[in-house]
Scaffold this motif. Structure first.
Motif, PDB file in Angstrom:
ATOM      1  N   VAL A 188      -8.504  43.653   4.139  1.00 43.20           N
ATOM      2  CA  VAL A 188      -9.474  43.485   3.059  1.00 43.20           C
ATOM      3  C   VAL A 188     -10.580  42.521   3.462  1.00 43.20           C
ATOM      4  N   SER A 189     -10.192  41.367   3.973  1.00 45.61           N
ATOM      5  CA  SER A 189     -11.180  40.318   4.248  1.00 45.61           C
ATOM      6  C   SER A 189     -12.168  40.718   5.339  1.00 45.61           C
ATOM      7  N   GLU A 190     -11.724  41.558   6.259  1.00 43.15           N
ATOM      8  CA  GLU A 190     -12.617  41.992   7.337  1.00 43.15           C
ATOM      9  C   GLU A 190     -13.635  43.026   6.867  1.00 43.15           C
ATOM     10  N   ASN A 191     -13.437  43.569   5.675  1.00 46.29           N
ATOM     11  CA  ASN A 191     -14.305  44.647   5.212  1.00 46.29           C
ATOM     12  C   ASN A 191     -15.105  44.320   3.960  1.00 46.29           C
ATOM     13  N   ILE A 192     -15.040  43.060   3.513  1.00 46.69           N
ATOM     14  CA  ILE A 192     -15.891  42.617   2.410  1.00 46.69           C
ATOM     15  C   ILE A 192     -16.547  41.299   2.806  1.00 46.69           C
ATOM     16  N   SER A 193     -17.630  40.979   2.123  1.00 46.75           N
ATOM     17  CA  SER A 193     -18.309  39.711   2.390  1.00 46.75           C
ATOM     18  C   SER A 193     -18.132  38.724   1.240  1.00 46.75           C
ATOM     19  N   LEU A 194     -17.399  39.142   0.205  1.00 49.37           N
ATOM     20  CA  LEU A 194     -17.200  38.293  -0.965  1.00 49.37           C
ATOM     21  C   LEU A 194     -16.115  37.250  -0.727  1.00 49.37           C
ATOM     22  N   PRO A 195     -16.175  36.129  -1.457  1.00 53.00           N
ATOM     23  CA  PRO A 195     -15.045  35.198  -1.456  1.00 53.00           C
ATOM     24  C   PRO A 195     -13.780  35.915  -1.931  1.00 53.00           C
ATOM     25  N   LEU A 196     -12.663  35.642  -1.262  1.00 49.61           N
ATOM     26  CA  LEU A 196     -11.395  36.305  -1.561  1.00 49.61           C
ATOM     27  C   LEU A 196     -10.380  35.277  -2.057  1.00 49.61           C
ATOM     28  N   ILE A 197      -9.936  35.458  -3.307  1.00 49.01           N
ATOM     29  CA  ILE A 197      -8.916  34.599  -3.909  1.00 49.01           C
ATOM     30  C   ILE A 197      -7.592  35.341  -3.877  1.00 49.01           C
ATOM     31  N   VAL A 198      -6.515  34.627  -3.548  1.00 53.93           N
ATOM     32  CA  VAL A 198      -5.207  35.274  -3.406  1.00 53.93           C
ATOM     33  C   VAL A 198      -4.135  34.425  -4.093  1.00 53.93           C
ATOM     34  N   GLY A 199      -3.259  35.088  -4.858  1.00 54.52           N
ATOM     35  CA  GLY A 199      -2.165  34.377  -5.511  1.00 54.52           C
ATOM     36  C   GLY A 199      -0.939  35.259  -5.659  1.00 54.52           C
ATOM     37  N   GLY A 200       0.161  34.651  -6.081  1.00 53.87           N
ATOM     38  CA  GLY A 200       1.401  35.375  -6.347  1.00 53.87           C
ATOM     39  C   GLY A 200       2.402  35.294  -5.219  1.00 53.87           C
ATOM     40  N   GLY A 201       3.572  34.747  -5.503  1.00 56.38           N
ATOM     41  CA  GLY A 201       4.666  34.731  -4.532  1.00 56.38           C
ATOM     42  C   GLY A 201       4.526  33.718  -3.412  1.00 56.38           C
ATOM     43  N   ILE A 202       3.606  32.782  -3.534  1.00 56.60           N
ATOM     44  CA  ILE A 202       3.390  31.776  -2.482  1.00 56.60           C
ATOM     45  C   ILE A 202       4.179  30.527  -2.860  1.00 56.60           C
ATOM     46  N   ARG A 203       5.207  30.222  -2.069  1.00 57.59           N
ATOM     47  CA  ARG A 203       6.145  29.165  -2.465  1.00 57.59           C
ATOM     48  C   ARG A 203       6.183  27.980  -1.504  1.00 57.59           C
ATOM     49  N   ASP A 204       5.532  28.080  -0.361  1.00 58.45           N
ATOM     50  CA  ASP A 204       5.614  26.987   0.605  1.00 58.45           C
ATOM     51  C   ASP A 204       4.298  26.863   1.367  1.00 58.45           C
ATOM     52  N   PRO A 205       4.035  25.682   1.942  1.00 55.15           N
ATOM     53  CA  PRO A 205       2.772  25.451   2.652  1.00 55.15           C
ATOM     54  C   PRO A 205       2.559  26.385   3.838  1.00 55.15           C
ATOM     55  N   GLU A 206       3.637  26.758   4.516  1.00 53.84           N
ATOM     56  CA  GLU A 206       3.500  27.628   5.691  1.00 53.84           C
ATOM     57  C   GLU A 206       2.929  28.989   5.297  1.00 53.84           C
TER      58      GLU A 206
END
Length: 255
Positions: free
Chosen positions: A195-213
């Motif tokens: 996705v990020s390689e094919n758009i120029s917009l800022p990309l926000i991502v969430g859900g299921g992220i539980r640790d810094p790694e």
């Protein structure tokens, strides 16, 4: 009310510099005022970039009071992430005006926006047109149930890519990919990269992220802003580690 530059400007400037940002999601249904105060203190001390507020259901009527309280006690930009048109407050710095572009429910593409347009306009809040994409996180989520729309399958990178591209060409200002609250697994790095390689917009991502790694890897894959809510409700001390992990990425790191 707003003492800093427009939120959308910061999204774009950070993306241009390759600077990754961390956002804490606050659901007023799941946190009381004492815990909120502690979260605000931890967030400011850690250097959190944004606070998001909202919820899929909002059983309580505390949204406006919470927004006022946060603006009075915290300098971090506050962004409304609404689960319905009724979730509106003028005591925020910006509003993510969400169109569910991953689904086929016309009410969530434009219908509910028509109902809320006058109130949103009158609020004077900065409005950020957002292409919202729900991705399958391994379990049914509140947002998929409420929206009556199937999420994009976790392994369908091309569908996600084309959906995000369509959102950009339709004039959305940002893309928000969400695996949903309580997701069993986060969105794959492969999908994010595609996705990020094919758009120029800022990309926000969430859900299921539980640790810094995980947050770090997702930012490396192309996410510009990482949003965490559930994990922090269970352990607020994660705020410091999450922020440090994302800010440790060099500003020249681009996807």
């Amino acid at each position: 009310m707003q003492t800093h530059q427009p939120v959308y400007t910061t999204f774009c400037e950070n993306k241009q510099k390759g600077k990754k940002a961390f956002a804490v999601l606050i659901d007023p249904d799941n946190i009381d005022f004492p815990d909120l105060n502690r979260l605000l203190t931890l967030s400011e001390d850690a250097g959190v970039d944004y606070l998001l507020i909202g919820g899929s259901l909002m059983i309580t009527d505390r949204l406006d009071a919470y927004c006022q309280h946060i603006k009075q006690h915290c300098r971090i930009p506050l962004i409304l992430f609404p689960g319905s048109p009724t979730q509106l407050s003028r005591h925020v710095d910006a509003l993510l005006y969400l169109s569910l572009i991953s689904g086929r429910n016309a009410e969530l593409l434009i219908g509910q926006h028509v109902l809320s347009a006058a109130a949103v306009k009158q609020s004077g809040v900065e409005v950020i047109s957002t292409g919202y994409m729900v991705i399958d996180g391994g379990v049914p989520t509140t947002v998929s149930y409420i929206s009556n729309a199937a999420p994009i399958p976790a392994d369908k990178d091309d569908i996600a890519m084309c959906t995000a591209m369509a959102g950009e060409m339709l004039g959305k200002k940002i893309i928000y990919m969400d695996a949903g609250s309580g997701a069993r697994h986060p969105i794959s790095e492969q999908m994010l990269r595609r996705v990020s390689e094919n758009i120029s917009l800022p990309l926000i991502v969430g859900g299921g992220i539980r640790d810094p790694e995980t947050a770090y890897r997702m930012a490396r894959a192309g996410a510009d802003v990482i949003v965490v809510g559930n994990a922090i409700e269970k352990d607020q001390e994660l705020i410091k580690d999450m922020t440090a992990a994302l800010h440790s990425l060099p500003a020249t790191t681009m996807h």
